[in-house]
Design a protein around this motif. Structure first.
Motif, PDB file in Angstrom:
ATOM      1  N   VAL A 258     -11.628 -51.722 -19.275  1.00 28.49           N
ATOM      2  CA  VAL A 258     -11.017 -51.481 -18.060  1.00 28.49           C
ATOM      3  C   VAL A 258     -10.423 -52.870 -17.459  1.00 28.49           C
ATOM      4  N   ALA A 362     -12.027 -45.266  -9.831  1.00 29.12           N
ATOM      5  CA  ALA A 362     -11.446 -46.087  -9.803  1.00 29.12           C
ATOM      6  C   ALA A 362     -11.624 -46.447  -8.470  1.00 29.12           C
ATOM      7  N   ILE A 369     -11.570 -41.971 -13.731  1.00 19.37           N
ATOM      8  CA  ILE A 369     -10.584 -42.367 -14.765  1.00 19.37           C
ATOM      9  C   ILE A 369     -11.100 -42.404 -16.375  1.00 19.37           C
ATOM     10  N   LEU A 415     -10.001 -42.112 -21.255  1.00 15.98           N
ATOM     11  CA  LEU A 415      -9.572 -42.560 -20.638  1.00 15.98           C
ATOM     12  C   LEU A 415      -8.277 -42.413 -20.326  1.00 15.98           C
ATOM     13  N   THR A 420      -4.698 -43.245 -14.708  1.00 16.37           N
ATOM     14  CA  THR A 420      -5.538 -45.370 -14.950  1.00 16.37           C
ATOM     15  C   THR A 420      -3.573 -46.111 -14.189  1.00 16.37           C
ATOM     16  N   TRP A 423      -3.421 -45.470 -10.661  1.00 16.87           N
ATOM     17  CA  TRP A 423      -4.408 -46.478 -10.014  1.00 16.87           C
ATOM     18  C   TRP A 423      -3.561 -47.779  -9.913  1.00 16.87           C
TER      19      TRP A 423
END
Length: 445
Positions: A258, A362, A369, A415, A420, A423
């Motif tokens: 990440v 997140a 996530i 994921l 993602t 975010w």
């Protein structure tokens, strides 16, 4: 004006192949740009055409003295989204964000809109924009979001490809559930039934026992009757799986992954992030190590913040937001109760109440996530879990074979790309993070 290009020239940088993104390389040269009219205004004998080509937007200035009276009149009459080929000289312009503009020498119209373009400069409601998603994608904000999405996906692939992982394509049509039978999309399959995959994980485990380190990357489907800003019926998920890995190694992999994706996206797509007014300060703090707390620690955080919570409760969006607000980067919550986790989760040998699993939450209220953990590698325990979950054992006979023949500790995670992207871009709803979202009330266009 010739529009066709020799295929042998594909990818070469010369004036006939110019793009807005590459325009600075052709300062002082005459280039050809192919695109669409994004905006147009005129003043006296000069017209200012904003041309977009997918890589960016540039101003092309047309003057009557260069084009002639007839062609200049045609230029001023162009409608939004007219497809057009422009030829002109690249010249510096300090007022432009690009630093350049085009001095138009000629243009050719390829297609004129049949009616007025429906998405004008006025404000439109979300319902209208979603019904016109095929056109809304052309707006500068949506283009920026899709470029960022593309960068995130490229970073995902590069991360795993450069670290010895093999890409394995898991099936979309499956004979059984992975995450529970209540959220399956069922479809006829010749003389039987099949389901749209909820996850490629089970097949990823089989591939990890063959290749060691793998990842699946593709669309997944959940028939949840949910209308929250975090849910889609169809979304993309990347799922690494590693043989001889435990829960600690899984968490190490997740945080390293990440951090890489976020920091690379900031580096490579900063102009797009700034265009959509994303505050980059919170993203800049997404660096290892991430905080790691147990499920029971999370329960205590909720209680201290006046959120009723008890052992055995699962966390929803509100609870995840409260927990994430205590930290300045993603937080990993590990060792949830075994009873609320999927049948394949490894029972913690130190505490049989718990599963060796992890969720990554997140910051800024964007929720989970990543979900993952160590898989149950003991055949008898896995058979027992399948029975406890009321799943048909025969449907998982192949999966149980993985424990019968060479079982080893192994772990992985999934994921979700859209959450993602939401975010990292800071958009409030996942519907803007995928070109054509599929939601409970939306399957058009």
């Amino acid at each position: 004006m010739k529009v066709t290009r020799d295929p042998r020239d594909a990818g070469k940088e010369h004036p006939e192949n110019a793009t807005v993104e590459s325009i600075g390389r052709f300062d002082g040269q005459t280039v050809t740009l192919r695109g669409w009219v994004y905006n147009l205004r005129s003043s006296g004998k000069i017209a200012f055409l904003q041309l977009r080509d997918g890589t960016g937007i540039i101003q092309s200035v047309g003057a009557v003295q260069d084009l002639g009276e007839d062609k200049f009149a045609k230029l001023k009459a162009l409608a939004l989204e007219t497809s057009i080929v422009v030829s002109g000289e690249v010249r510096k312009d300090t007022r432009s964000k690009l630093g350049f503009e085009i001095g138009m020498k000629d243009f050719e119209v390829l297609s004129i809109p049949q009616t007025e373009y429906p998405i004008g400069k006025k404000e439109h409601g979300v319902a209208f924009l979603m019904d016109h998603r095929h056109l809304w994608l052309r707006s500068s904000r949506q283009v920026a979001i899709l470029r960022i999405r593309s960068e995130i996906i490229r970073a995902v692939r590069d991360y795993f490809d450069s670290r010895g992982f093999y890409l394995v394509d898991s099936p979309i049509l499956t004979p059984n559930a992975c995450e529970g039978t209540s959220t399956l999309f069922e479809t006829p399959y010749f003389d039987s039934k099949a389901y749209l995959t909820q996850s490629g994980q089970l097949y990823g485990e089989a591939a990890a026992f063959a290749l060691g380190k793998i990842y699946c990357f593709g669309p997944t489907f959940r028939a949840e009757k949910s209308k929250t800003r975090r849910h889609l019926a169809e979304f993309w998920m990347v799922e690494p799986e590693v043989a001889y890995m435990d829960i600690e190694g899984d968490m190490d992999l997740a945080e390293d992954f990440v951090e890489y994706v976020v920091q690379r996206t900031i580096t490579n797509r900063k102009p797009e992030l700034e265009y959509i007014e994303r505050n980059l300060e919170p993203l800049s703090r997404v660096k290892k190590p991430f905080p790691r707390i147990t499920y029971e620690d999370a329960i205590e955080i909720l209680k201290k913040n006046n959120k009723p919570a008890n052992f055995g409760d699962d966390f929803g969006g509100d609870e995840e937001t409260v927990i994430s607000q205590q930290f300045d980067r993603p937080v990993m919550i590990h060792h949830y109760p075994l009873s609320i986790k999927a049948f394949y989760m490894k029972q913690d040998p130190k505490d049989p109440r718990l599963a060796a699993c992890v969720d990554m939450i997140a910051p800024e209220g964007y929720g989970e996530i990543i979900g993952g953990g160590q898989r149950e590698d003991d055949l008898q325990k896995l058979e027992q879990r399948i029975e406890e979950h009321g799943l048909p054992k025969e449907a998982f006979s192949w999966y149980l074979d993985l424990r019968r023949f060479g079982s080893v500790p192994h772990a992985g995670f999934g994921l979700g790309i859209e959450r993602t992207v939401a975010w990292i871009t800071g958009v409030p709803h996942v519907r803007e993070t995928i070109p054509f979202p599929r939601m409970m009330e939306k399957i058009f266009p």
